[in-house]
Design an enzyme around this catalytic site. Structure first.
Site, PDB file in Angstrom:
ATOM      1  N   HIS A   1      -6.680 -10.519   8.911  1.00  0.00           N
ATOM      2  CA  HIS A   1      -5.765  -9.387   8.567  1.00  0.00           C
ATOM      3  C   HIS A   1      -6.116  -8.655  10.111  1.00  0.00           C
ATOM      4  O   HIS A   1      -7.134  -8.441  10.550  1.00  0.00           O
ATOM      5  CB  HIS A   1      -6.298  -8.605   7.872  1.00  0.00           C
TER       6      HIS A   1
ATOM      7  N   CYS B   1      -4.528  -3.516   2.073  1.00  0.00           N
ATOM      8  CA  CYS B   1      -3.781  -4.402   2.771  1.00  0.00           C
ATOM      9  C   CYS B   1      -4.216  -5.705   2.156  1.00  0.00           C
ATOM     10  O   CYS B   1      -3.552  -6.948   2.719  1.00  0.00           O
ATOM     11  CB  CYS B   1      -4.531  -4.499   4.305  1.00  0.00           C
TER      12      CYS B   1
ATOM     13  N   GLU C   1       0.808  -1.280   0.127  1.00  0.00           N
ATOM     14  CA  GLU C   1       0.008   0.070   0.052  1.00  0.00           C
ATOM     15  C   GLU C   1       1.015   1.159   0.027  1.00  0.00           C
ATOM     16  O   GLU C   1       0.320   2.263  -0.415  1.00  0.00           O
ATOM     17  CB  GLU C   1      -1.052  -0.027   1.126  1.00  0.00           C
TER      18      GLU C   1
END
Ligand code: CAA
Length: 389
Positions: A235, A113, A81
């Site tokens: 995540h 992400c 990112e």
């Protein structure tokens, strides 16, 4: 007969400095319980002036190349990112620092992400086409929010390098995947900004919607049942988010959400992210590293992965831990990468946070900070100059 493809090796690197959340809390008057318990973060990795996504990526990938050689690596996919160039793929600098063969294709992928999971799936496709080849998948990010913003406490930095190939030594990645995309503005970073913009509470809701959406599709595609999983790697923008997500999934599936069930599924996956902070693309694979390094024997067990990238794209998929995986872990090196960081005080952190290169095309050297294997020596004529240390 379908061949077994997945993660053959996994190595990570993080930054030179570490800021404990106690420092941040003392500065902004936050009750420390909000950080330690409320969001589940203890400290965050802070890159030195001569570190970035490339130096961390090369440091993560070097041990993988040292162990396996580069003869079979014909593709490097670099997910990030926090890209350093609008045109050139960061992986080309890594290719150069590691001396990879010229007969290599390199590309950079972006979707907040989520990018590294796309990279992993694309790598599996390439290996399926030619099982003799291996793909180096790199996830590297520096997470940066504005000083004194709510997101500040969730910053971090790390890179994960994964070698993807046939007959993997760690985790076999399974079909199917559950997919979910929604056009939401929960977290984004226009090209002219160094720091992400975020609607914090909206982003948590968007993530939870994606958990539901991916699971629904995963089930419709004929995936495993919830009970078949030994653990779940989510995540982790902050580690508490994994608990929220799993509780949401259990609820959605009409199951008990008691704390023991949630802790059993998540507890072993947070050890690295809680002290590193958000590493965006790398975070879900740091969760995997923590799980494999900590847990009792997971041979043959199924692990669920939930990769979420704001904006948003998400994917749920399963992996099976392969026999003998413990002989191929990097547990000592992983722990050392965390333990070797130097504490930085608040003033030092804020100074590093606000630094950026002048844009005048002149020669600008960086201070020597990193004790890692590679450094960003400076910038000259708008070109970034990397070197082995
Ligand atoms: N003791 C224990 N807990 C406490 C506490 C105390 N003294 N004080 C507060 N808390 C708890 C709160 O109850 C809350 O917990 P719940 O969410 O379970 O209710 C938690 O601490 C956080 O408190 P707030 O919601 O008041 O905190 P905040 O307004 O400062 O915002 C945040 C928190 C939204 C996560 C913010 O840090 C942020 O914007 N972070 C960046 C965005 C982000 O990480 N989003 C995650 C989903 S998006 C994604 O995953 C992609 C990505 O990587 C960015």
């Amino acid at each position: 007969m379908s061949i077994s493809i997945g993660i053959h090796d996994l190595s990570f690197a993080t930054a030179e400095f570490v800021l404990p959340h106690t420092e941040l809390a003392a500065h902004n008057g936050t009750e420390i319980g909000k950080y330690h318990i409320g969001i589940g973060q203890e400290s965050m990795s802070i890159p030195g002036a001569d570190e970035d996504i490339v130096t961390m990526a090369a440091a993560a990938a070097a041990p993988v190349v040292a162990r396996h050689g580069s003869d079979r690596i014909r593709t490097v996919v670099f997910a990030t990112e926090s890209s350093i160039d609008q045109a050139k793929a960061a992986g080309i600098y890594v290719h150069s620092l590691l001396g990879l063969p010229s007969a290599t294709r390199i590309v950079e992928l972006k979707q907040a992400c989520y990018g590294a999971t796309a990279a992993l799936q694309f790598a599996i496709g390439l290996v399926r086409r030619d099982p003799a080849q291996q793909v180096l998948v790199i996830a590297s990010d520096v997470s940066k929010y504005e000083l004194d913003s709510p997101g500040e406490a969730t910053q971090g930095a790390a890179a994960v390098a994964m070698l993807v190939g046939a007959d993997p030594a760690l985790v076999r990645i399974e079909d199917p995947s559950g997919l979910f995309t929604a056009d939401v503005m929960d977290f984004w970073r226009p090209n002219y900004r160094n720091e992400a913009l975020v609607d914090g509470h909206e982003s948590i809701n968007a993530y939870l919607q994606a958990v539901e959406g991916t699971w629904k599709d995963y089930t419709e595609q004929g995936g495993r049942t919830l009970e078949e999983f030994a653990a779940f790697c989510y995540h982790q923008p902050f580690t508490k988010m994994a608990y929220k997500a799993h509780r949401h999934l259990l609820n959605y599936c009409g199951q008990d959400t008691d704390n023991d069930a949630v802790s059993a599924a998540i507890g072993r996956t947070t050890a690295y992210n809680t002290v590193i902070g958000n590493s965006y693309t790398a975070s879900v694979y740091l969760a995997l590293a923590a799980l494999l390094d900590q847990a009792d024997d997971l041979t043959g067990k199924a692990i669920g992965f939930l990769s979420y990238g704001s904006g948003s794209v998400a994917e749920f998929f399963a992996g099976t831990v392969t026999a003998g995986y413990r002989d191929n872990l990097r547990t000592d090196a992983n722990r050392a990468a965390i333990a070797r960081r130097t504490p930085v005080d608040l003033a030092g952190y804020r100074d590093l946070h606000e630094r950026s290169f002048p844009t005048d095309g002149g020669d600008h050297a960086t201070e020597r900070h990193t004790s890692g294997p590679f450094r960003l020596a400076g910038i000259s004529g708008h070109k970034r100059l990397y070197q082995a240390r």
